[in-house]
Motif scaffolding. Structure first.
Motif, mmCIF file in Angstrom:
data_model
loop_
_atom_site.group_PDB
_atom_site.id
_atom_site.type_symbol
_atom_site.label_atom_id
_atom_site.label_comp_id
_atom_site.label_asym_id
_atom_site.label_seq_id
_atom_site.Cartn_x
_atom_site.Cartn_y
_atom_site.Cartn_z
ATOM 1 N N ASP A 123 0.829 -1.215 0.000
ATOM 2 C CA ASP A 123 0.000 0.000 0.000
ATOM 3 C C ASP A 123 0.856 1.255 0.000
ATOM 4 O O ASP A 123 0.335 2.358 0.251
ATOM 5 C CB ASP A 123 -0.925 -0.001 1.211
ATOM 6 N N ARG B 251 -4.721 5.573 0.530
ATOM 7 C CA ARG B 251 -4.314 4.984 1.814
ATOM 8 C C ARG B 251 -3.993 6.053 2.856
ATOM 9 O O ARG B 251 -4.234 5.853 4.060
ATOM 10 C CB ARG B 251 -3.107 4.060 1.606
ATOM 11 N N GLY C 252 -10.015 6.214 8.462
ATOM 12 C CA GLY C 252 -10.461 4.835 8.544
ATOM 13 C C GLY C 252 -10.898 4.275 7.196
ATOM 14 O O GLY C 252 -10.898 4.980 6.173
ATOM 15 N N LYS C 253 -11.283 3.011 7.198
ATOM 16 C CA LYS C 253 -11.631 2.313 5.963
ATOM 17 C C LYS C 253 -12.777 3.011 5.239
ATOM 18 O O LYS C 253 -13.727 3.500 5.863
ATOM 19 C CB LYS C 253 -12.004 0.863 6.258
ATOM 20 N N ASN C 254 -12.666 3.010 3.891
ATOM 21 C CA ASN C 254 -13.640 3.719 3.063
ATOM 22 C C ASN C 254 -13.840 2.914 1.788
ATOM 23 O O ASN C 254 -12.863 2.527 1.130
ATOM 24 C CB ASN C 254 -13.087 5.120 2.752
ATOM 25 N N ASN C 255 -15.093 2.645 1.452
ATOM 26 C CA ASN C 255 -15.371 1.800 0.285
ATOM 27 C C ASN C 255 -14.828 2.391 -1.016
ATOM 28 O O ASN C 255 -14.300 1.673 -1.864
ATOM 29 C CB ASN C 255 -16.878 1.574 0.149
ATOM 30 N N GLU D 12 -7.263 6.981 4.279
ATOM 31 C CA GLU D 12 -7.762 5.955 5.199
ATOM 32 C C GLU D 12 -6.975 5.932 6.504
ATOM 33 O O GLU D 12 -7.527 5.565 7.554
ATOM 34 C CB GLU D 12 -7.715 4.584 4.528
ATOM 35 N N GLU E 80 -11.099 1.948 -1.115
ATOM 36 C CA GLU E 80 -10.764 0.554 -1.399
ATOM 37 C C GLU E 80 -10.898 0.258 -2.891
ATOM 38 O O GLU E 80 -10.090 -0.454 -3.488
ATOM 39 C CB GLU E 80 -11.671 -0.383 -0.589
#
Length: 356
Positions: free
Chosen positions: A278, A311, A318-321, A314, A324
């Protein structure tokens, strides 16, 4: 404090900034040039690949497209500014207009590119000995033709593209010499050079530049399989400039200061920061992209920039569709590009880096 600071406004840095901003982060791009675009602003040749990778578009036009996108998104840009230090409090020292500024971000994307390698030979410091990239900048950015007859050392893509641009500018190219037994760059570039009547001399190197106050000629010679000069094979080439095109080295000094783990991986260009798939370094809030990570083409730099920008976002939020999806698609396109035989050294370099 800005969310994400991108150091370097070339193809990797611009894409990192664009993606991070589109996802919702505040972004600052810092570059030491007066305009955005990095190496793209001097590339007048058309790109290969697919439409998504700007196939058929000249580098200078890609720089305009990306720069316009940056300004349309309202990304903060600091030009003519040089990052001179990374400090213990995770801030940057930035020199602009003789003023030292402090910049701090929650996450950083370093896309500082690479510097040209030089060769050691007699009189290598004589005026008229240039890096090939420097000549490309002089001609294509500032409109200065630095000589009338050139010798080019190195047959990688830069060593093939720049002499063709010299020919277009009316400069005579005496020869391209290459110490290896094969041409280093794409054959499509070499074929254009050969059709123009420029000889490409394999298994040859330069041993001396001659001239009183500036380059007047060069002495080259043939080498054996051990790259040793063969006596009696010397030739004198009349020329007033010598272009050195023997590769690039990643500019990772700031990451040394930042405390990032640095590894020596020749296939990636030499000393490079350690990073994972990443593009995250050993310091989790610092990401890298482009030639700083591995010496490749602008198309891969742009894809890496997208990954690093997503990245970095994120890392903060935090995680994000959507992030991704961007990373998934960019990695997929990178895998396709790296199936090329020209990219195998990068594939091997990554294996060594990721498993070291």
């Amino acid at each position: 404090m800005v969310d994400i600071c991108v150091i370097g406004g070339g193809p990797a840095g611009l894409n990192a900034g664009i993606i991070a901003k589109e996802l919702g982060a505040s972004v600052l791009i810092i570059d030491d040039n007066p305009v955005l675009g990095g190496q793209l602003i001097k590339q007048t040749h058309k790109f290969f690949g697919s439409k998504e990778h700007y196939c058929g578009v000249r580098g200078i036009d890609i720089a305009k497209i990306l720069s316009e996108h940056v300004y349309q998104l309202g990304i903060d840009v600091m030009l003519n500014a040089t990052v001179i230090g990374y400090y213990d409090d995770d801030s940057l020292g930035v020199l602009k207009n003789d003023e030292l500024l402090q910049v701090k971000a929650k996450s950083y994307v370093f896309a500082t590119g690479a510097s040209e390698n030089m060769l050691a030979f007699e009189n290598a410091d004589l005026p008229g000995v240039y890096g090939a990239g420097a000549v490309q900048t002089m001609m294509n950015v500032y409109g200065v033709v630095p000589g009338k007859r050139a010798l080019v050392v190195g047959s990688g893509n830069i060593g093939l593209i720049v002499p063709y641009q010299l020919l277009q500018a009316g400069v005579e190219v005496a020869a391209i010499i290459e110490i290896l037994p094969k041409i280093g760059g794409y054959y499509v570039h070499a074929a254009k050079i050969k059709r123009a009547g420029v000889p490409i001399l394999l298994k040859h190197t330069i041993i001396e530049a001659r001239g009183k106050d500036c380059v007047e000629s060069a002495v080259i010679t043939e080498v054996n399989d051990k790259f040793e000069c063969i006596g009696g094979k010397e030739q004198i080439i009349d020329c007033d400039m010598i272009l050195i095109a023997v590769g690039l080295s990643p500019l990772c000094e700031l990451l040394y200061q930042a405390g990032c783990d640095i590894r020596y991986v020749p296939d990636l260009g030499g000393n490079v920061p350690y990073y994972n798939e990443d593009l995250q370094t050993s310091r989790p809030h610092i990401f890298v992209a482009g030639d700083l990570a591995s010496i490749e083409e602008a198309s891969t730099a742009m894809l890496e920039g997208k990954i690093a920008g997503a990245r970095a976002y994120e890392y903060i939020y935090g995680k994000n569709n959507r992030a991704e999806e961007i990373v998934y698609n960019a990695k997929k396109e990178l895998r396709v590009i790296r199936e090329s035989p020209f990219e195998q050294r990068i594939v091997e370099g990554h294996k060594r880096l990721f498993t070291s």
